[in-house]
Design a protein around this motif. Sequence first.
Motif, mmCIF file in Angstrom:
data_model
loop_
_atom_site.group_PDB
_atom_site.id
_atom_site.type_symbol
_atom_site.label_atom_id
_atom_site.label_comp_id
_atom_site.label_asym_id
_atom_site.label_seq_id
_atom_site.Cartn_x
_atom_site.Cartn_y
_atom_site.Cartn_z
ATOM 1 N N ARG A 158 3.686 -3.341 6.484
ATOM 2 C CA ARG A 158 3.778 -3.141 5.045
ATOM 3 C C ARG A 158 2.382 -3.211 4.445
ATOM 4 O O ARG A 158 1.827 -4.297 4.277
ATOM 5 C CB ARG A 158 4.673 -4.228 4.443
ATOM 6 N N ALA B 163 4.250 -3.165 -4.757
ATOM 7 C CA ALA B 163 3.744 -2.012 -4.013
ATOM 8 C C ALA B 163 2.228 -1.998 -3.943
ATOM 9 O O ALA B 163 1.647 -1.411 -3.024
ATOM 10 C CB ALA B 163 4.245 -0.721 -4.652
ATOM 11 N N TYR C 109 4.364 -3.607 -9.662
ATOM 12 C CA TYR C 109 2.953 -3.883 -9.442
ATOM 13 C C TYR C 109 2.557 -5.187 -10.131
ATOM 14 O O TYR C 109 3.267 -5.689 -11.000
ATOM 15 C CB TYR C 109 2.094 -2.736 -9.986
ATOM 16 N N ARG D 175 10.881 0.310 -6.218
ATOM 17 C CA ARG D 175 9.819 0.819 -5.343
ATOM 18 C C ARG D 175 8.469 0.799 -6.032
ATOM 19 O O ARG D 175 7.427 0.907 -5.372
ATOM 20 C CB ARG D 175 10.133 2.250 -4.918
ATOM 21 N N ARG D 176 8.468 0.661 -7.363
ATOM 22 C CA ARG D 176 7.235 0.783 -8.143
ATOM 23 C C ARG D 176 7.044 -0.460 -9.022
ATOM 24 O O ARG D 176 7.054 -0.390 -10.243
ATOM 25 C CB ARG D 176 7.258 2.052 -8.987
ATOM 26 N N TYR E 234 1.178 4.316 -5.592
ATOM 27 C CA TYR E 234 1.828 3.649 -4.456
ATOM 28 C C TYR E 234 3.279 3.324 -4.773
ATOM 29 O O TYR E 234 3.640 3.012 -5.900
ATOM 30 C CB TYR E 234 1.086 2.353 -4.100
ATOM 31 N N GLN E 235 4.106 3.424 -3.734
ATOM 32 C CA GLN E 235 5.508 3.016 -3.815
ATOM 33 C C GLN E 235 5.811 2.112 -2.638
ATOM 34 O O GLN E 235 5.268 2.279 -1.559
ATOM 35 C CB GLN E 235 6.446 4.224 -3.800
ATOM 36 N N ARG E 236 6.669 1.136 -2.865
ATOM 37 C CA ARG E 236 7.069 0.242 -1.793
ATOM 38 C C ARG E 236 8.082 0.947 -0.920
ATOM 39 O O ARG E 236 9.044 1.506 -1.418
ATOM 40 C CB ARG E 236 7.653 -1.041 -2.375
#
Length: 333
Positions: A217, A169, A146, A143-144, A331-333
Amino acid sequence: MKPGIEMIKAGLLALCAWFAVAGPAHAQAVGHWDFGVYGNLYGAREYQVWVPAGYDPAQPRPLLLVLHGCVNGPNLMGEASGFNDVADVEGYITVYPRQNVTANPARCWNWQLPVNQARGSGEASILAGIVDAVKGDYNVDARRVYVTGISAGGAMTSIMLACYSDVFAAGAVHSGGMYKGATTVSGSAYALLAGSIYSPDGNGRSAWECSGSPSPRPIPLLVFHGSADATVNPVNGQQAVRQFLQTNDLADDGIDNDSVKYVPTSTIAGQVPGGRAYTVYNYTYGGQLLAQHYVIHGMGHAWSGSTSGLPFTDPKGPDATLITWLFLKGYQR
């Protein structure tokens, strides 16, 4: 043989076996480099991984992909940016791919070639494959993840954000340009000199489509650019911001309806003590900061705030490394 020696020998054998199994995932008191190579149908690239101090394989960590500029590489990029020092404190894994001289004699990422501007194709697919390889070797929080880069690496960052928006993300483009800012070598020379001939709005739609079947997204973006950059015209930074705002306009509901506008919602003037003045343009929509644009007044083509003394760095600017990480980590995806 004495029982004590037998015990020591058994202990050493067990320790060696443990190291063989643990490999690079073993927790280390200090940060260190690991090395790898990834290849696919489009070629192979070496990469270096900075494993942060205190890495624990039981704890998922963020991952930052860092793309160097021309005539550069992982070691110089790591030293110039200082991302490894921040990683040792913040605990993220940093990945530095290396461009081959066989692919580009100046080690520039070939961001201007159409083969590299599509998902699952060219250098973009190799970089995405490197990310997947690192995920397989370390405990990465998916999720993190970059991406950031400078100059040609900044333009390549735009491609990765556009075509792999399900992977990253957020991202940061330093002294680079927008997605598909050029599609030929001659076009790239013009874009560096005067900005892209293509519409950021049109390229914003292309970026939204590149990841495959677009879905809601968001793609948060940070842009750093010197106002006196004679290598990459500062208009390229403006175009990158506008392009990704258009991408985000489509990402929120699939419709080009100006729900996200190329109009800053706030503007902040800053000053580095004894250094450069700068202006920050914020674009916040739906309660989320979708884009942030730093214009460093009087700075040329350089990594802002670096005290390394290396070429293409400027110690008088705001600390781009720390600002970048603080932006991305939100930010997280």
